[in-house]
Design a protein around this motif. Structure first.
Motif, PDB file in Angstrom:
ATOM      1  N   GLU A  56       0.808  -1.175   0.056  1.00  9.84           N
ATOM      2  CA  GLU A  56      -0.123   0.086  -0.007  1.00  9.84           C
ATOM      3  C   GLU A  56       0.760   1.361  -0.082  1.00  9.84           C
ATOM      4  O   GLU A  56       0.450   2.414  -0.282  1.00  9.84           O
ATOM      5  CB  GLU A  56      -1.038  -0.174   1.352  1.00  9.84           C
ATOM      6  CG  GLU A  56      -0.123  -0.064   2.495  1.00  9.84           C
ATOM      7  CD  GLU A  56      -0.236  -1.542   2.914  1.00  9.84           C
ATOM      8  OE1 GLU A  56      -0.439  -1.865   4.306  1.00  9.84           O
ATOM      9  OE2 GLU A  56      -0.326  -2.563   2.123  1.00  9.84           O
ATOM     10  N   GLU A 285      -3.236  -9.680  -3.264  1.00  7.32           N
ATOM     11  CA  GLU A 285      -3.984  -9.531  -1.640  1.00  7.32           C
ATOM     12  C   GLU A 285      -4.993 -10.081  -1.462  1.00  7.32           C
ATOM     13  O   GLU A 285      -5.438 -10.491  -0.479  1.00  7.32           O
ATOM     14  CB  GLU A 285      -3.610  -8.162  -1.526  1.00  7.32           C
ATOM     15  CG  GLU A 285      -2.437  -7.322  -1.509  1.00  7.32           C
ATOM     16  CD  GLU A 285      -1.517  -7.812  -0.681  1.00  7.32           C
ATOM     17  OE1 GLU A 285      -1.753  -7.946   0.570  1.00  7.32           O
ATOM     18  OE2 GLU A 285      -0.409  -8.199  -1.226  1.00  7.32           O
ATOM     19  N   MET A 286      -6.055 -10.081  -2.474  1.00  4.82           N
ATOM     20  CA  MET A 286      -7.689 -10.665  -2.258  1.00  4.82           C
ATOM     21  C   MET A 286      -7.649 -11.868  -2.648  1.00  4.82           C
ATOM     22  O   MET A 286      -8.747 -12.605  -2.230  1.00  4.82           O
ATOM     23  CB  MET A 286      -8.465  -9.544  -2.968  1.00  4.82           C
ATOM     24  CG  MET A 286      -8.248  -8.125  -2.438  1.00  4.82           C
ATOM     25  SD  MET A 286      -9.274  -7.005  -3.425  1.00  4.82           S
ATOM     26  CE  MET A 286      -8.728  -5.470  -2.804  1.00  4.82           C
ATOM     27  N   ILE A 406      -7.363  -2.300   0.014  1.00  5.11           N
ATOM     28  CA  ILE A 406      -6.419  -3.335   0.617  1.00  5.11           C
ATOM     29  C   ILE A 406      -6.348  -3.182   2.033  1.00  5.11           C
ATOM     30  O   ILE A 406      -6.476  -4.032   2.784  1.00  5.11           O
ATOM     31  CB  ILE A 406      -5.350  -3.300   0.181  1.00  5.11           C
ATOM     32  CG1 ILE A 406      -5.251  -3.518  -1.369  1.00  5.11           C
ATOM     33  CG2 ILE A 406      -4.147  -3.963   0.581  1.00  5.11           C
ATOM     34  CD1 ILE A 406      -3.812  -3.343  -2.387  1.00  5.11           C
ATOM     35  N   GLU A 407      -6.435  -1.823   2.528  1.00  4.11           N
ATOM     36  CA  GLU A 407      -6.138  -1.535   4.075  1.00  4.11           C
ATOM     37  C   GLU A 407      -7.677  -2.025   4.857  1.00  4.11           C
ATOM     38  O   GLU A 407      -7.620  -2.382   5.804  1.00  4.11           O
ATOM     39  CB  GLU A 407      -6.204  -0.050   4.625  1.00  4.11           C
ATOM     40  CG  GLU A 407      -4.568   0.244   3.937  1.00  4.11           C
ATOM     41  CD  GLU A 407      -4.336   1.990   4.111  1.00  4.11           C
ATOM     42  OE1 GLU A 407      -5.571   2.753   4.255  1.00  4.11           O
ATOM     43  OE2 GLU A 407      -3.305   2.099   3.940  1.00  4.11           O
ATOM     44  N   GLN A 408      -8.667  -1.814   4.073  1.00  9.41           N
ATOM     45  CA  GLN A 408     -10.060  -2.199   4.549  1.00  9.41           C
ATOM     46  C   GLN A 408     -10.186  -3.752   4.467  1.00  9.41           C
ATOM     47  O   GLN A 408     -11.680  -3.988   4.796  1.00  9.41           O
ATOM     48  CB  GLN A 408     -11.130  -1.215   4.276  1.00  9.41           C
ATOM     49  CG  GLN A 408     -10.830   0.105   4.511  1.00  9.41           C
ATOM     50  CD  GLN A 408     -10.945   0.336   5.777  1.00  9.41           C
ATOM     51  OE1 GLN A 408     -11.725   0.021   6.724  1.00  9.41           O
ATOM     52  NE2 GLN A 408      -9.830   1.226   6.387  1.00  9.41           N
ATOM     53  N   ASP A 409      -9.589  -4.369   3.768  1.00  9.24           N
ATOM     54  CA  ASP A 409      -9.773  -5.898   3.563  1.00  9.24           C
ATOM     55  C   ASP A 409     -11.018  -5.934   2.723  1.00  9.24           C
ATOM     56  O   ASP A 409     -11.762  -6.786   2.737  1.00  9.24           O
ATOM     57  CB  ASP A 409      -9.805  -6.734   4.822  1.00  9.24           C
ATOM     58  CG  ASP A 409      -8.632  -6.635   5.522  1.00  9.24           C
ATOM     59  OD1 ASP A 409      -7.514  -6.793   4.869  1.00  9.24           O
ATOM     60  OD2 ASP A 409      -8.521  -6.596   6.644  1.00  9.24           O
ATOM     61  N   SER A 411     -13.236  -7.366  -0.432  1.00  8.11           N
ATOM     62  CA  SER A 411     -13.300  -8.385  -1.311  1.00  8.11           C
ATOM     63  C   SER A 411     -12.821  -7.753  -2.675  1.00  8.11           C
ATOM     64  O   SER A 411     -13.183  -6.729  -2.893  1.00  8.11           O
ATOM     65  CB  SER A 411     -14.524  -9.225  -1.162  1.00  8.11           C
ATOM     66  OG  SER A 411     -15.533  -8.446  -1.599  1.00  8.11           O
ATOM     67  N   THR A 415     -14.489  -4.659  -4.623  1.00  5.70           N
ATOM     68  CA  THR A 415     -13.591  -3.775  -4.986  1.00  5.70           C
ATOM     69  C   THR A 415     -13.836  -3.198  -6.642  1.00  5.70           C
ATOM     70  O   THR A 415     -14.040  -2.162  -7.022  1.00  5.70           O
ATOM     71  CB  THR A 415     -12.274  -3.920  -4.952  1.00  5.70           C
ATOM     72  OG1 THR A 415     -11.843  -4.226  -3.433  1.00  5.70           O
ATOM     73  CG2 THR A 415     -11.322  -3.037  -5.585  1.00  5.70           C
TER      74      THR A 415
END
Length: 451
Positions: A56, A285-286, A406-409, A411, A415
Motif C-alpha cells: 500500500e 492480496e485478495m 486493501i487496508e480495509q480488506d 473483497s 472492489t
C-alpha cells in the motif's frame, strides 16, 4: 496571390512513405507511452519489497505519477499548438527518457516517486502530440484507422510491460522496466529528426507563407508544381489563418461539448489508472494470486486491447460514434463485474480478461479519436492534452482508493463492483454529447463529425 489548399492536398494523397513513417514513429511513441504508464503497476509489489515497504506504500508513487501526468497534459501538450508537434515530441522524448533512466538510482521510494512525477510531465504529452501529428498528415478516409493503429501501439506497450513482470523481474529486478522505458524514447529522437516532417496544417495555421511548407509538400509529392508565392490555407473557403489561443476549446459554442468530454475522460481514465496501478496487487492480496502468474494471463489478454483499438477506429468510420462508444463502456462495466466473480483458474477467466481489455482500450480510444474529429487543427493538441489532463486529475484519486480497499480488506467482488460504476456514467455522458451541437463542429477535413 494563389491559394494552396493544404486540407485538399493531404486528403488526395495516397498512403506513401511519409504517412507510413509518421505512423510508425508516432506509433512507437505511443508504444513506449503505454509501456511506461502501465509498467509500474505490474511490478509494484516488487518495488515496494525492494525498498522495504508494504504494497500500500506504493500509493505515494502512483499519486506522484498521476500528478505529473495531469500537469504535463495541461502544461506541455498545448506547447505543441504553439511550437509544433514534431519539435515538442523530440523534447518530450529526450527529457522523459533521461529522467526515467535516472530513476534507477533512487535510494528511497520517495525519491523514486518524485522522479516518476517529473517524468510524467513529459510522458503525458507524448500521446496527444503523436495523435495530432498523425491526424494532420493522413488522408481523411484513412484517418480513424491510422489513429487506431497508433493507439494499438499504446496497447502493445501495455502488453509488453507485462513481460517485465513475467520474465525479467526475477532475473534483473524492477530496474529492467525503467531501462526499457528510458532507452526507447531516446531512440525515437533520431527517427523523428530523419523521417517525420512537421504537420502541414500546423504550419499553415501558424504562417500561411512559411517556405518550409513547400519543402514538405514536395517531399510528399514531387509532382506538385509550386510557384513560390502561394498562400497555404486549410480548405478552399478558409478564413485568415489563426494562431492557437489557450482557451479556444471553450469558445465558439464548444464549452458544453468540452465539459462533457472532460467529465467522460475523468471517469474513464480514473478507472484505467486504478486498474493499471492496482489490479495485479488486488489479485495478489485478495485472491492470493502471485503477480507473475497474473502477469502471464494479463499478457495474453492484451491481444483484446489491440483488437479493441483497431475495431473502434474501423467502426467509427461507419457507425454513430456516440452510441458506439457508449456501448463499449456498458460492456466494460459488465466485464469488471465478471472479472471479480469468475475463478482465476477457470478457462473463462482468460476470456473475461481479453474482453475487458477489448472494451476498455476501445472505449478510451474512441474518446481520443472523437476529440481529433470535433476540434480544428489549431487547437487539436491542446484539446487532446487537456482532455487527457482532466482524466489524469481523476487518476490522482484512483491510487488512494486502491490502497484504501486493501487496508480495509475489501473483497475483490466489492472492489471491482465499485469500479464498474464509473464506466456506466461515462456511457451516459457520451450519449449526452449528441445534444451539444457536436455535429456542427467541423473536423479538420471540413466534414461534420457525426454525433
Amino acid at each position: 496571390m494563389p491559394r494552396f489548399d493544404i486540407e485538399g492536398f493531404v486528403d488526395r494523397q495516397r498512403i506513401g512513405r511519409t504517412q507510413i513513417a509518421v505512423l510508425l514513429v508516432c506509433g512507437l511513441v505511443c508504444f513506449i507511452d503505454g509501456f511506461d504508464i502501465f509498467m509500474v503497476g505490474k511490478i509494484a509489489p516488487a518495488i515496494a519489497a525492494d525498498f522495504g515497504q508494504p504494497p500500500e506504500a506504493m500509493a505515494m508513487l502512483f499519486v506522484a505519477q498521476q500528478i505529473g501526468l495531469a500537469a504535463g497534459a495541461f502544461i506541455v501538450s498545448p506547447l505543441a499548438d504553439r511550437f509544433g508537434r514534431r519539435r515538442m515530441l523530440i523534447w518530450a522524448c529526450a527529457l522523459f527518457g533521461l529522467i526515467t533512466l535516472g530513476s534507477i538510482h533512487s535510494q528511497t521510494l520517495t525519491q523514486l516517486a518524485i522522479l516518476r512525477g517529473i517524468a510524467g510531465l513529459f510522458m503525458a504529452a507524448g500521446l496527444p502530440m503523436a495523435l495530432a501529428l498523425i491526424s494532420e498528415m493522413t488522408p481523411r478516409h484513412r484517418r480513424s484507422i491510422f489513429i487506431a493503429i497508433a493507439l494499438a501501439g499504446y496497447s502493445s506497450g501495455n502488453a509488453a510491460s507485462g513481460a517485465v513482470a513475467a520474465w525479467l523481474l526475477d532475473a534483473y529486478g524492477w530496474e529492467s522496466g525503467f531501462v526499457i522505458g528510458g532507452v526507447v524514447p531516446l531512440l525515437c529522437i533520431p527517427l523523428l529528426l530523419l523521417l517525420v516532417p512537421e504537420s502541414l496544417k500546423f504550419q499553415a495555421e501558424r504562417d500561411a507563407r512559411d517556405p518550409a511548407i513547400s519543402a514538405t509538400i514536395r517531399r510528399m509529392d514531387p509532382t506538385v508544381r509550386l510557384s513560390g508565392d502561394e498562400e497555404f490555407v486549410l480548405g478552399t473557403n478558409a478564413a485568415t489563418p489563426q494562431k492557437a489561443r489557450l482557451f479556444d476549446i471553450f469558445l465558439e459554442g464548444r464549452a458544453w461539448m468540452t465539459a462533457l468530454i472532460w467529465a467522460a475522460c475523468i471517469l474513464s481514465m480514473t478507472n484505467i489508472a486504478l486498474l493499471a496501478s492496482w489490479l495485479p496487487t488486488f489479485f495478489q492480496e485478495m485472491k492470493d494470486i502471485p503477480i507473475q502468474r497474473f502477469a502471464i494471463s494479463a499478457m495474453i489478454s492484451y491481444l483484446g486491447g489491440i483488437a479493441g483499438m483497431l475495431s473502434i477506429g474501423w467502426l467509427m468510420d461507419r457507425f454513430d460514434p456516440s452510441r458506439l462508444i457508449s456501448l463499449y463502456y456498458v460492456a466494460l462495466a459488465a466485464s469488471l463485474v465478471a472479472m471479480a466473480w469468475v475463478p482465476f483458474e477457470a478457462t473463462l477467466f482468460i476470456a473475461v480478461l481479453i474482453f475487458w481489455n477489448f472494451v476498455q482500450t476501445g472505449g478510451q480510444g474512441g474518446l481520443n479519436t472523437l476529440v481529433t474529429q470535433v476540434y480544428p487543427p489549431r487547437m487539436r493538441s491542446t484539446a487532446l492534452g487537456w482532455a487527457g489532463g482532466a482524466g489524469r486529475v481523476g487518476g490522482v484519486l484512483a491510487p488512494l482508493y486502491g490502497a484504501f480497499a486493501i487496508e480495509q480488506d475489501f473483497s475483490l467482488e466489492t472492489t471491482l463492483g465499485i469500479a464498474a460504476i464509473g464506466p456506466l456514467v461515462v456511457a451516459v455522458l457520451v450519449l449526452l454529447l449528441r445534444h451539444t451541437g457536436m455535429s456542427r463542429n467541423l473536423d479538420a477535413s471540413g466534414v461534420p463529425a457525426r454525433a
